[in-house]
Design a protein around this motif. Structure first.
Motif, PDB file in Angstrom:
ATOM      1  N   LEU A 154      24.129   8.108 -18.578  1.00 10.40           N
ATOM      2  CA  LEU A 154      22.807   7.815 -19.133  1.00 10.40           C
ATOM      3  C   LEU A 154      21.751   8.763 -18.571  1.00 10.40           C
ATOM      4  O   LEU A 154      20.856   9.214 -19.296  1.00 10.40           O
ATOM      5  N   ALA A 155      21.844   9.082 -17.286  1.00 11.50           N
ATOM      6  CA  ALA A 155      20.909  10.025 -16.672  1.00 11.50           C
ATOM      7  C   ALA A 155      21.080  11.414 -17.273  1.00 11.50           C
ATOM      8  O   ALA A 155      20.093  12.119 -17.524  1.00 11.50           O
ATOM      9  N   ARG A 156      22.317  11.807 -17.550  1.00 14.06           N
ATOM     10  CA  ARG A 156      22.581  13.122 -18.156  1.00 14.06           C
ATOM     11  C   ARG A 156      22.026  13.187 -19.569  1.00 14.06           C
ATOM     12  O   ARG A 156      21.440  14.196 -19.977  1.00 14.06           O
ATOM     13  N   LEU A 157      22.190  12.092 -20.332  1.00 19.25           N
ATOM     14  CA  LEU A 157      21.715  12.062 -21.717  1.00 19.25           C
ATOM     15  C   LEU A 157      20.202  11.891 -21.824  1.00 19.25           C
ATOM     16  O   LEU A 157      19.631  12.133 -22.894  1.00 19.25           O
ATOM     17  N   PRO A 204      17.414  13.289 -19.630  1.00 15.69           N
ATOM     18  CA  PRO A 204      16.911  14.053 -18.484  1.00 15.69           C
ATOM     19  C   PRO A 204      15.448  13.759 -18.138  1.00 15.69           C
ATOM     20  O   PRO A 204      15.001  14.070 -17.033  1.00 15.69           O
ATOM     21  N   HIS A 205      14.708  13.139 -19.058  1.00 12.74           N
ATOM     22  CA  HIS A 205      13.314  12.800 -18.785  1.00 12.74           C
ATOM     23  C   HIS A 205      13.187  11.585 -17.861  1.00 12.74           C
ATOM     24  O   HIS A 205      12.102  11.303 -17.362  1.00 12.74           O
ATOM     25  N   LEU A 206      14.297  10.863 -17.627  1.00 13.36           N
ATOM     26  CA  LEU A 206      14.296   9.711 -16.728  1.00 13.36           C
ATOM     27  C   LEU A 206      14.869  10.103 -15.376  1.00 13.36           C
ATOM     28  O   LEU A 206      15.830  10.872 -15.294  1.00 13.36           O
ATOM     29  N   MET A 207      14.305   9.536 -14.327  1.00 10.27           N
ATOM     30  CA  MET A 207      14.830   9.799 -12.986  1.00 10.27           C
ATOM     31  C   MET A 207      16.064   8.917 -12.757  1.00 10.27           C
ATOM     32  O   MET A 207      16.185   7.834 -13.337  1.00 10.27           O
ATOM     33  N   GLN A 208      16.953   9.381 -11.902  1.00  4.31           N
ATOM     34  CA  GLN A 208      18.196   8.666 -11.601  1.00  4.31           C
ATOM     35  C   GLN A 208      17.923   7.234 -11.159  1.00  4.31           C
ATOM     36  O   GLN A 208      18.572   6.300 -11.615  1.00  4.31           O
ATOM     37  N   ARG A 209      16.945   7.036 -10.297  1.00  8.87           N
ATOM     38  CA  ARG A 209      16.654   5.687  -9.804  1.00  8.87           C
ATOM     39  C   ARG A 209      16.131   4.780 -10.912  1.00  8.87           C
ATOM     40  O   ARG A 209      16.351   3.578 -10.892  1.00  8.87           O
ATOM     41  N   ASP A 210      15.430   5.358 -11.900  1.00  7.67           N
ATOM     42  CA  ASP A 210      14.960   4.567 -13.034  1.00  7.67           C
ATOM     43  C   ASP A 210      16.131   4.110 -13.901  1.00  7.67           C
ATOM     44  O   ASP A 210      16.161   2.967 -14.361  1.00  7.67           O
ATOM     45  N   VAL A 211      17.098   4.997 -14.117  1.00  7.82           N
ATOM     46  CA  VAL A 211      18.293   4.647 -14.885  1.00  7.82           C
ATOM     47  C   VAL A 211      19.064   3.548 -14.158  1.00  7.82           C
ATOM     48  O   VAL A 211      19.521   2.585 -14.777  1.00  7.82           O
TER      49      VAL A 211
END
Length: 106
Positions: free
Chosen positions: A10-13, A15-22
């Motif tokens: 999901l983080a890869r798809l 990229p506008h979201l930060m890992q911690r948000d995902v």
């Protein structure tokens, strides 16, 4: 796919979201599904399936080591029923090793 693999994908798809948000989004979705099931509610995700809780009656089981009877109490178990769209996507002709095996046998 594991939870961490889902988060990474999901983080890869997105990229506008930060890992911690995902991670927070995934945790929130799973927590809400779990909380609804714990309340005895049904959770339906259109196109994917429905989660529900089914009750199991108490019964007498057997200890596999000794063979002696053991009382097993009643319990509630989570249950998932796949939706029509999910079943159709999984069962498309030529999808997966089981389809190839069925075609070879048939």
């Amino acid at each position: 796919m594991t939870r961490s693999e889902l988060i990474a994908e999901l983080a890869r798809l997105n990229p506008h979201l930060m890992q911690r948000d995902v991670e927070a989004i995934v945790a929130t979705v799973f927590d809400e599904i779990t909380a609804a099931l714990a309340r005895g509610d049904r959770v339906e995700l259109r196109g994917f399936g429905a989660f529900s809780v089914k009750g199991r009656e108490p019964r007498v089981g057997r200890n596999p080591r000794t063979g002696e009877p053991v009382e097993v109490g009643s319990k509630r178990m989570p249950f998932f029923k796949a939706g029509k769209e999910l079943r159709e996507r999984i069962n498309k002709a030529g999808a997966g090793p089981r389809s190839a095996l069925a075609a070879a046998q048939g």
